[in-house]
Design a protein around this motif. Structure first.
Motif, short mmCIF file in Angstrom:
data_model
loop_
_atom_site.label_atom_id
_atom_site.label_comp_id
_atom_site.label_asym_id
_atom_site.label_seq_id
_atom_site.Cartn_x
_atom_site.Cartn_y
_atom_site.Cartn_z
N GLY A 117 -37.21 -31.58 32.70
CA GLY A 117 -36.54 -30.50 32.00
C GLY A 117 -37.25 -30.09 30.71
N ASP A 118 -38.53 -30.48 30.56
CA ASP A 118 -39.26 -30.15 29.35
C ASP A 118 -40.19 -28.95 29.52
N HIS A 119 -40.46 -28.63 30.78
CA HIS A 119 -41.41 -27.55 31.07
C HIS A 119 -40.72 -26.54 31.98
N ALA A 120 -40.72 -25.30 31.57
CA ALA A 120 -40.07 -24.25 32.38
C ALA A 120 -41.08 -23.16 32.70
N GLU B 69 -35.09 -17.00 15.17
CA GLU B 69 -35.80 -18.11 14.56
C GLU B 69 -36.88 -17.64 13.59
N PRO C 188 -37.35 -16.51 20.58
CA PRO C 188 -36.36 -17.56 20.33
C PRO C 188 -35.32 -17.19 19.27
N ALA D 293 -43.01 -22.24 29.52
CA ALA D 293 -42.46 -22.60 28.21
C ALA D 293 -42.30 -24.11 28.15
N ASP D 294 -42.56 -24.66 26.99
CA ASP D 294 -42.40 -26.10 26.78
C ASP D 294 -41.46 -26.35 25.62
N ARG D 295 -40.61 -27.35 25.82
CA ARG D 295 -39.68 -27.72 24.74
C ARG D 295 -40.43 -28.26 23.55
N GLY E 161 -27.07 -24.73 17.22
CA GLY E 161 -28.40 -25.27 16.96
C GLY E 161 -29.34 -25.11 18.14
N ALA E 162 -28.78 -24.89 19.33
CA ALA E 162 -29.63 -24.71 20.52
C ALA E 162 -30.43 -23.41 20.40
N ILE E 163 -31.52 -23.37 21.14
CA ILE E 163 -32.36 -22.17 21.11
C ILE E 163 -32.22 -21.43 22.45
N VAL E 164 -31.99 -20.13 22.39
CA VAL E 164 -32.02 -19.32 23.60
C VAL E 164 -33.11 -18.26 23.43
N TYR F 291 -31.85 -15.74 27.75
CA TYR F 291 -32.50 -16.74 28.60
C TYR F 291 -32.12 -18.15 28.17
N LYS G 112 -35.60 -28.72 19.40
CA LYS G 112 -34.47 -28.00 20.00
C LYS G 112 -34.91 -26.72 20.68
N GLY G 113 -36.06 -26.23 20.29
CA GLY G 113 -36.51 -24.93 20.80
C GLY G 113 -37.57 -25.06 21.87
N PHE G 114 -38.28 -23.98 22.08
CA PHE G 114 -39.35 -23.99 23.07
C PHE G 114 -40.40 -22.96 22.70
N PHE H 46 -33.18 -21.99 28.67
CA PHE H 46 -34.39 -22.72 29.06
C PHE H 46 -34.27 -23.32 30.47
N GLY H 47 -35.14 -22.86 31.35
CA GLY H 47 -35.21 -23.41 32.70
C GLY H 47 -34.13 -22.94 33.66
#
Lengths: 404, 291
Positions: free
Chosen positions: A323-326, B47, B26, A118-120, B104-107, B63, A123-125, B65-66
């Motif tokens: 922290g941009d690529h997971a 989303e 998302p 996943a890539d940012r 506003g964050a995405i999970v 989830y 705000k999302g990915f 991110f990361g």
């Protein structure tokens, strides 16, 4: 999705684009060493990656191979609880050894596998599937117990099954894709080892029509410069490949030679599972034997790693330094590790006896309820590769003889 | 079979981000608020604008991110099709990371998964909800649903036990429910602190005095395993038949779709056959240590 429209391999379609074959499923022919060499080159030519037995680090393992000379030629093996030795076998034989520490599951259900990345974006990915670059495998040398194990994992990962999301029934798209592309060329066992017990798990050292192979080989021991293999056709895919190999029709003498080999192997079966183990274990979850086996068990997880049906896995989520690529990776896990049952507050199965009991009752009993089959095929790997030689058939017998 | 647990066909993979059941979908965080010193709730909305569909008792994989993914029960109102609410304690890597997110964050969300609190089978009976600690969160959607269709049931009792008065989850809501004439809400704490003048003692005591007809009641319980065992005993002592008692189980979970093997409990996969079980079907499993 259903498995039937899982990705069909390039090799598969190439084989099908060949001319029609008149060889029916069930046909028995005989090929010689030249025929076996031709099989390898034919498979490679139509796009398969042959995978088969090979000697490495003193054991027979399954890896990429490209010709019969890569096989463990002239090797046999000795197996016992906690013991595995390669020994010289019949000179020139290709398939006299039995199963080693690896199984075919490592190709269909890889030990470590990227599930997605996943890539940012703002705000999302965005989640992306890795491209599955696994080739169409041709598994050469699949034993009868191993084919049964593959069919058991098929049920776990949903190959040949309709998804029912409402009932929580899903299929693993990666497994289904790799499995539907794979060609299975079985080898019948000319002997049985001391840790073998397929006969008491509903299996047989020789494969039966309809068991799920594309082709099978029965090796006739080489003598006086003659080295032949009886080949049986199990599918149309197999027939199309056989059609292009030099072969002769099998005579009744060939068939009866194969039959007597099967009888001999059946008679040599070194172990036996108690027949009603499925019902015995759930009645004896508090049996003292679990404490006794726990005193010997190192909780090392070897049995689960070598088992061709064990399917447990864990996931690891990672990021790059920015922290941009997971990524999410799946890797084999084992019910013998303490973390396996961790929930907030601690592990559920803290004691070795609970973990051994989980493994054995799942394998031999709960599997029936979950998948309509035992989770054990009697290949004997867990006995051979247990560093202290714990024997699942002995443990089952002890619980049956002294339990409720 | 009167009490068979059924699953919502409508919930079919609706949050998964595609054909792969392991792909998260998302969701945007609308709001995160503190419930207790270590407990928070968050509201989420998809989303892609699709509906939020779940049945009371079901859970999602959330989830960050990361960081990783955790199973958390839905605690919101099942009749609200646009907002998903989860309540959990910030105790692990992922739940702490969830807690630190901003609006506003995405999970990523996968689900909903698992069996539901079956309310349809309880029509015409009294309902008894027995919760301990954070166990009130997975039960709340069932309570919402019961109140939304109040006429279908007899008496409704909500019996709740917390460690201390400071640990009472959803306390404002409990007070609001208590103010209604058609629901019996009782709260007890293990240990009184401050100027608490309410009940002190185990939640099982509330069962002994709770206003429901045991012979014609359906009970739903969620909390620590040891609490649920005592709750079942108390309910049974009062005469509630064992096949009218439901409980929700928790185990380690990595995939929620039956592949990873972690949540096995006897022959059950908690992710698929649970988390909600009818007590009489799992009584033998529940009573074996470390299974």
């Amino acid at each position: 999705m259903t498995s039937s429209h899982g990705a069909v391999g390039q090799a598969h379609s190439k084989a099908h684009s060949a001319k029609e074959t008149s060889i029916p499923v069930g046909t028995k022919v005989v090929i010689d060493e030249a025929g076996l060499s031709a099989l390898f080159s034919r498979l490679i030519k139509i796009g398969y990656q042959p995978i088969g037995p090979k000697v490495r680090d003193g054991a027979v393992v399954y890896e990429e191979i490209s010709s019969p000379s890569d096989l463990p030629v002239g090797f046999s093996d000795e197996q016992e609880g906690g013991k595995y030795r390669l020994v010289p076998g019949t000179k020139g034989s290709f398939f006299e050894y039995l199963v080693g520490p690896t199984s075919w599951k490592k190709f269909l259900f890889p030990p470590r596998h990227k599930m997605w990345s996943a890539d940012r974006d703002g705000k999302g990915f965005t989640v992306e599937n890795p491209t599955d670059d696994a080739p169409a495998y041709a598994f050469i040398g699949v034993r009868s117990c191993e084919l049964n194990a593959m069919k058991i994992q098929d049920k776990v990962f949903g190959f040949g099954r309709e998804d029912k999301c409402g009932a929580g029934i899903f299929s693993d798209p990666g497994y289904v894709a790799r499995r539907s592309k794979a060609l299975i060329i079985g080898v019948n066992c000319s002997r049985a080892g001391k840790t073998c017990f397929c006969s008491s798990m509903g299996g047989d050292p020789h494969m039966k029509e309809g068991q799920g192979y594309d082709l099978t080989l029965t090796e006739f021991a080489p003598s006086n410069g003659k080295h032949e293999f009886m080949m049986e056709v199990g599918s149309e895919r197999g027939a199309l490949i056989l059609d292009l190999l030099p072969h002769r029709e099998a005579r009744s003498a060939d068939v009866s030679m194969a039959d007597s080999q099967a009888r001999k192997a059946r008679g040599e079966m070194g172990r036996k599972m108690v027949p009603d183990v499925k019902d015995v274990l759930p009645r004896n979850l508090r049996h003292q034997r679990w404490d006794e086996v726990a005193e010997r068990c190192l909780s090392c997880a070897n049995c689960t790693m070598v088992c061709p049906t064990c399917f447990c896995s864990t996931v690891n989520d990672t990021t790059d330094l920015k922290g941009d690529h997971a990524e999410r990776w799946r890797s084999w896990d084992s019910c013998f590790s303490i973390d396996f049952s961790y929930i907030h507050g601690g592990a559920i199965r803290r004691e070795t006896k609970s973990r051994y009991r989980q493994w054995m009752t799942h394998k031999l009993s709960n599997w029936h309820e979950q998948y309509g089959t035992s989770g054990c095929v009697g290949c004997g790997r867990c006995i051979t590769w247990c560093p202290v030689g714990i024997d699942i058939t002995e443990e089952a017998k002890a619980i049956k003889n002294t339990g409720e | 079979m009167r009490h068979a647990i059924k699953k919502k066909e409508a919930s079919c993979a609706c949050y998964s981000g595609g054909a792969d059941p392991m792909h998260p979908r998302p969701f945007r965080v609308l709001e995160i608020w503190k419930e207790l010193s270590d407990t928070f709730s968050m509201s989420l909305t998809p989303e892609d604008g699709g509906p939020v569909i779940f049945a009371p008792g079901q859970f999602n994989m959330l989830y960050v991110f990361g960081i990783g993914e955790v199973p958390i029960s839905v605690s919101g109102d099942p009749t609200n099709r646009s907002v998903l609410i989860h309540t959990t304690r910030a105790v692990g890597n992922v739940s702490k990371a969830l807690d630190s997110l901003k609006a506003g964050a995405i999970v990523g969300v996968r689900g909903p998964y698992g069996s539901e609190w079956p309310l349809a089978v309880a029509e015409g009976t009294d309902l008894v909800f027995v919760a301990g600690g954070i166990g009130l969160a997975p039960l709340r959607p069932a309570i919402y649903q019961a109140m939304a269709e109040r006429h279908k049931y007899g008496n409704i009792a909500v019996l709740y036990g917390a460690r201390t008065p400071e640990d009472i989850l959803f306390s404002k809501e409990l007070l609001r429910w208590k103010a209604r004439f058609d629901i019996d809400v009782q709260v007890t704490v293990d240990r009184a602190t401050g100027n608490w003048q309410g009940r002190v003692g185990l939640v099982t005591k509330l069962i002994q005095s709770g206003g429901f007809d045991p012979m014609n009641a359906t009970a739903y319980t969620c909390g620590p395993e040891v609490m649920m065992r005592h709750v079942v005993d108390s309910l049974h002592e009062r005469g509630v038949p064992l096949d009218h008692i439901y409980l929700s189980m928790e185990r380690n979970m990595k995939c929620a779709v039956g592949f990873c093997g972690h949540c096995q409990w006897g022959a059950s996969f908690i992710c698929r056959d649970g988390p909600v079980f009818r007590y009489d079907k799992i009584v033998d499993t529940l009573n074996v240590r470390e299974l």
